[in-house]
Design a protein around this motif. Sequence first.
Motif, PDB file in Angstrom:
ATOM      1  N   HIS A 321       0.819  -1.221   0.000  1.00 41.74           N
ATOM      2  CA  HIS A 321       0.000   0.000   0.000  1.00 41.74           C
ATOM      3  C   HIS A 321       0.858   1.278   0.000  1.00 41.74           C
ATOM      4  N   ASP A 322       2.097   1.179  -0.497  1.00 41.09           N
ATOM      5  CA  ASP A 322       2.998   2.342  -0.446  1.00 41.09           C
ATOM      6  C   ASP A 322       2.425   3.566  -1.152  1.00 41.09           C
ATOM      7  N   ASN A 323       1.769   3.350  -2.300  1.00 38.81           N
ATOM      8  CA  ASN A 323       1.243   4.501  -3.057  1.00 38.81           C
ATOM      9  C   ASN A 323       0.004   5.079  -2.391  1.00 38.81           C
ATOM     10  N   LEU A 324      -0.830   4.209  -1.817  1.00 38.38           N
ATOM     11  CA  LEU A 324      -1.989   4.712  -1.074  1.00 38.38           C
ATOM     12  C   LEU A 324      -1.523   5.559   0.113  1.00 38.38           C
ATOM     13  N   VAL A 325      -0.456   5.120   0.758  1.00 33.63           N
ATOM     14  CA  VAL A 325       0.109   5.880   1.884  1.00 33.63           C
ATOM     15  C   VAL A 325       0.528   7.280   1.421  1.00 33.63           C
ATOM     16  N   GLN A 326       1.164   7.352   0.249  1.00 26.91           N
ATOM     17  CA  GLN A 326       1.551   8.664  -0.309  1.00 26.91           C
ATOM     18  C   GLN A 326       0.312   9.535  -0.536  1.00 26.91           C
ATOM     19  N   GLY A 327      -0.732   8.899  -1.029  1.00 26.41           N
ATOM     20  CA  GLY A 327      -1.973   9.637  -1.310  1.00 26.41           C
ATOM     21  C   GLY A 327      -2.605  10.182  -0.039  1.00 26.41           C
ATOM     22  N   ILE A 328      -2.610   9.370   1.005  1.00 29.01           N
ATOM     23  CA  ILE A 328      -3.202   9.816   2.282  1.00 29.01           C
ATOM     24  C   ILE A 328      -2.376  10.977   2.848  1.00 29.01           C
ATOM     25  N   ALA A 329      -1.055  10.832   2.768  1.00 30.31           N
ATOM     26  CA  ALA A 329      -0.185  11.902   3.283  1.00 30.31           C
ATOM     27  C   ALA A 329      -0.423  13.196   2.509  1.00 30.31           C
ATOM     28  N   ALA A 330      -0.573  13.076   1.193  1.00 35.06           N
ATOM     29  CA  ALA A 330      -0.809  14.276   0.378  1.00 35.06           C
ATOM     30  C   ALA A 330      -2.159  14.905   0.718  1.00 35.06           C
ATOM     31  N   ALA A 331      -3.163  14.055   0.991  1.00 35.49           N
ATOM     32  CA  ALA A 331      -4.488  14.587   1.360  1.00 35.49           C
ATOM     33  C   ALA A 331      -4.400  15.461   2.600  1.00 35.49           C
ATOM     34  N   ALA A 366      -3.666   4.954  16.072  1.00 38.51           N
ATOM     35  CA  ALA A 366      -2.571   5.944  16.018  1.00 38.51           C
ATOM     36  C   ALA A 366      -1.200   5.275  16.040  1.00 38.51           C
ATOM     37  N   ASP A 367      -1.110   4.098  16.670  1.00 39.99           N
ATOM     38  CA  ASP A 367       0.204   3.455  16.793  1.00 39.99           C
ATOM     39  C   ASP A 367       0.449   2.405  15.717  1.00 39.99           C
ATOM     40  N   SER A 368      -0.450   2.345  14.737  1.00 40.19           N
ATOM     41  CA  SER A 368      -0.299   1.295  13.706  1.00 40.19           C
ATOM     42  C   SER A 368       0.845   1.624  12.746  1.00 40.19           C
ATOM     43  N   GLU A 369       1.307   0.571  12.072  1.00 47.21           N
ATOM     44  CA  GLU A 369       2.392   0.742  11.089  1.00 47.21           C
ATOM     45  C   GLU A 369       1.971   1.697   9.978  1.00 47.21           C
ATOM     46  N   VAL A 370       0.683   1.582   9.569  1.00 47.01           N
ATOM     47  CA  VAL A 370       0.245   2.386   8.424  1.00 47.01           C
ATOM     48  C   VAL A 370       0.206   3.875   8.786  1.00 47.01           C
ATOM     49  N   VAL A 371      -0.202   4.190  10.006  1.00 46.39           N
ATOM     50  CA  VAL A 371      -0.222   5.606  10.416  1.00 46.39           C
ATOM     51  C   VAL A 371       1.211   6.129  10.513  1.00 46.39           C
ATOM     52  N   THR A 372       2.100   5.308  11.044  1.00 44.02           N
ATOM     53  CA  THR A 372       3.511   5.717  11.116  1.00 44.02           C
ATOM     54  C   THR A 372       4.055   6.013   9.719  1.00 44.02           C
ATOM     55  N   SER A 373       3.709   5.139   8.760  1.00 49.15           N
ATOM     56  CA  SER A 373       4.199   5.344   7.383  1.00 49.15           C
ATOM     57  C   SER A 373       3.626   6.636   6.798  1.00 49.15           C
ATOM     58  N   VAL A 374       2.322   6.879   7.029  1.00 47.30           N
ATOM     59  CA  VAL A 374       1.715   8.105   6.482  1.00 47.30           C
ATOM     60  C   VAL A 374       2.390   9.328   7.095  1.00 47.30           C
ATOM     61  N   VAL A 375       2.633   9.290   8.400  1.00 45.17           N
ATOM     62  CA  VAL A 375       3.225  10.467   9.058  1.00 45.17           C
ATOM     63  C   VAL A 375       4.631  10.729   8.504  1.00 45.17           C
ATOM     64  N   SER A 376       5.410   9.658   8.267  1.00 49.54           N
ATOM     65  CA  SER A 376       6.745   9.868   7.667  1.00 49.54           C
ATOM     66  C   SER A 376       6.611  10.506   6.295  1.00 49.54           C
ATOM     67  N   ALA A 377       5.665   9.979   5.486  1.00 53.73           N
ATOM     68  CA  ALA A 377       5.484  10.528   4.133  1.00 53.73           C
ATOM     69  C   ALA A 377       5.009  11.979   4.219  1.00 53.73           C
ATOM     70  N   TYR A 378       4.113  12.235   5.163  1.00 50.00           N
ATOM     71  CA  TYR A 378       3.576  13.601   5.341  1.00 50.00           C
ATOM     72  C   TYR A 378       4.719  14.559   5.692  1.00 50.00           C
ATOM     73  N   ASN A 379       5.567  14.153   6.619  1.00 50.78           N
ATOM     74  CA  ASN A 379       6.679  15.030   7.016  1.00 50.78           C
ATOM     75  C   ASN A 379       7.658  15.226   5.863  1.00 50.78           C
ATOM     76  N   ALA A 380       7.898  14.162   5.103  1.00 50.37           N
ATOM     77  CA  ALA A 380       8.825  14.279   3.970  1.00 50.37           C
ATOM     78  C   ALA A 380       8.260  15.247   2.926  1.00 50.37           C
ATOM     79  N   MET A 381       6.933  15.236   2.728  1.00 48.34           N
ATOM     80  CA  MET A 381       6.311  16.140   1.732  1.00 48.34           C
ATOM     81  C   MET A 381       6.377  17.592   2.203  1.00 48.34           C
ATOM     82  N   ALA A 382       6.319  17.797   3.516  1.00 42.45           N
ATOM     83  CA  ALA A 382       6.341  19.174   4.029  1.00 42.45           C
ATOM     84  C   ALA A 382       7.653  19.828   3.676  1.00 42.45           C
TER      85      ALA A 382
END
Length: 382
Positions: A321-331, A366-382
Motif C-alpha cells: 500500500h505504499d502509493n496509497l500511503v503517499q496519497g493519504i499523506a498528500a491529502a 494511532a500506533d499502527s504501522e500504516v499511520v507511522t508510514s503516512v506520518v513519515s510521508a507527510y513530514n517528507a512532503m512538508a
Amino acid sequence: MKALHFGAGNIGRGFIGKLLADAGIELVFADVNQVVLDALNARHEYPVHVVGEQAKVEIVTGVSAVNSTSDDIVTLIAEVDIVTTAVGPQILERIAGGVAKGLAKRSDSGNVRPLNIIACENMVRGTSQLKQHVLNALPEQYHAWVEAHVGFVDSAVDRIVPPSEAGTTDPLEVTVETFSEWIVDKTQFKGELPNIPGMELTDNLMAFVERKLFTLNTGHAITAYLGQLAGHATIRDAILDEKVRAVVQGAMQESGAVLIKRYGFEADKHAAYIQKILSRFENPYLKDDVERVGRQPLRKLSAGDRLIKPTLGTLEYQLPHDNLVQGIAAAMHYRSEADPQAQELVALLAEKGPQATLAEISGLDADSEVVTSVVSAYNAMA
Ligand SMILES: NC(=O)C1=CN([C@@H]2O[C@H](COP(=O)(O)OP(=O)(O)OC[C@H]3O[C@@H](n4cnc5c(N)ncnc54)[C@H](O)[C@@H]3O)[C@@H](O)[C@H]2O)C=CC1
Ligand SMILES: O=P(O)(O)OC[C@H]1O[C@](O)(CO)[C@@H](O)[C@@H]1O
C-alpha cells in the motif's frame, strides 16, 4: 412518469436530471440556489455541453424547479414515481425531513403506486443511509407502509462534471465528459423496473460501487492532492506530471488488487479500467481544478471512503500500500480557503499533529504501522 430530483448542481443537471428528462420523464428539480431555481422556472430548459472529440450541445427540456425547503417537496413526494438526489453526502440528512413528510402525505392520501428513491452520491450505499435518516424523521406508524410501497435503491454514479467554464454567464450551463455510468441495485426496486436509457440494472451493486469509488475516486483524489502539492492547478496538468502519475497509477493498482481479491474481477480487465480512467483524467476538453476534486478532505479521509477503505483492504489481504500511503499523506496537505473541511484539517494538524489527527479522522490506530508510514510521508512532503 414524474420525477423529483434533489440537487440541480453539476451531476443533477449534467447527468441524472438529463437522463430522466431525456427518457421523457416529467422532471422537477429541488434545490436551495435561488438563481438556479429562477432560471429553471423561467426557461424550463438548459444546455449540456458534452465535450470530447466530437463536441455537441444537448438541450434538456421540459424541466421546472422548486425550493427544497418549501412544502412543494411534500406535495411532490406524495405524487411522483421516482425521487433522485445528487446533493452531496452531508446534505442527505438535511433533506430527509422533507422526504419523510412527503411519504406521510403519500400514505395519508392513499397513493399506493410504487415510489423508488435513488441517491446518486459518491458514497457506499448512500440511499440506504438516506433511508435511515428518513425513518428517523418519520413517525413509527408509517414505517410498515414505507417498507411495502417505497423502494430505496442504492446506486453507483460515474461522470466527471466540473463546474462550467469561468466566464459563462449562464447559471444553468453545464459541461460533461462523454463517458457516463449509472448503475442501480435492481433487487431494491418496488414495482416494475424502470426503463431509463443510461441507467444500468445489476444484482451485484457492491462490486460496482467499490470498483468505481475505490478506483476512479481514489485515483482522482490522489491526483488532486499530489497535483496541488506539485503546484498544478488542474487534474490534467497533474496527471501529465510523471511523478504524480506513477503514484496515482500505483495507488489504483494497489486498491485494484484488493477489489480483485474481494470481487473476483479479471486482472486484465481491471488493468484496462485503470488505463481508461487515466485517459479520462487527461481529458483536454475539461478544465477540472485540483481544488474541486480534493474538496472536503475530512470526508475523503474517513474510514469508509476512497483513501482509507482501500488501504484497510490491503491490510486485510496483506497486500502492498505504499502509493496509497503517499496519497493519504498528500491529502493531509490539502489546502483551500473556500473549503471549511480544509480549514478544520489545518486546525486539527496545528492542535494535535499529524499522527493524532489522522487517527481521529480515519479511525486508524494511532500506533499502527500504516499511520507511522503516512506520518513519515507527510513530514517528507512538508
Ligand atoms: N461532479 C461530479 O463529477 C460528480 C459528483 N458526484 C456526486 O454527486 C453529488 C453532487 O455533486 P456535484 O453535482 O458535483 O455538486 P454540486 O455542488 O454541483 O451540486 C449540489 C447541488 O445540491 C444543492 N443543494 C445543497 N443543499 C441542498 C438541499 N438542502 N436541498 C436541495 N439541494 C441542495 C446545491 O445548491 C447544488 O446545486 C455528490 O455526492 C458528489 O460526490 C458523483 C459523481 C461525479
Ligand atoms: O468529490 P466528490 O464530492 O466525492 O465528487 C466528485 C468526484 O466524483 C467524480 O465526479 C467522479 O465520478 C469526480 O469528478 C470527483 O472525484
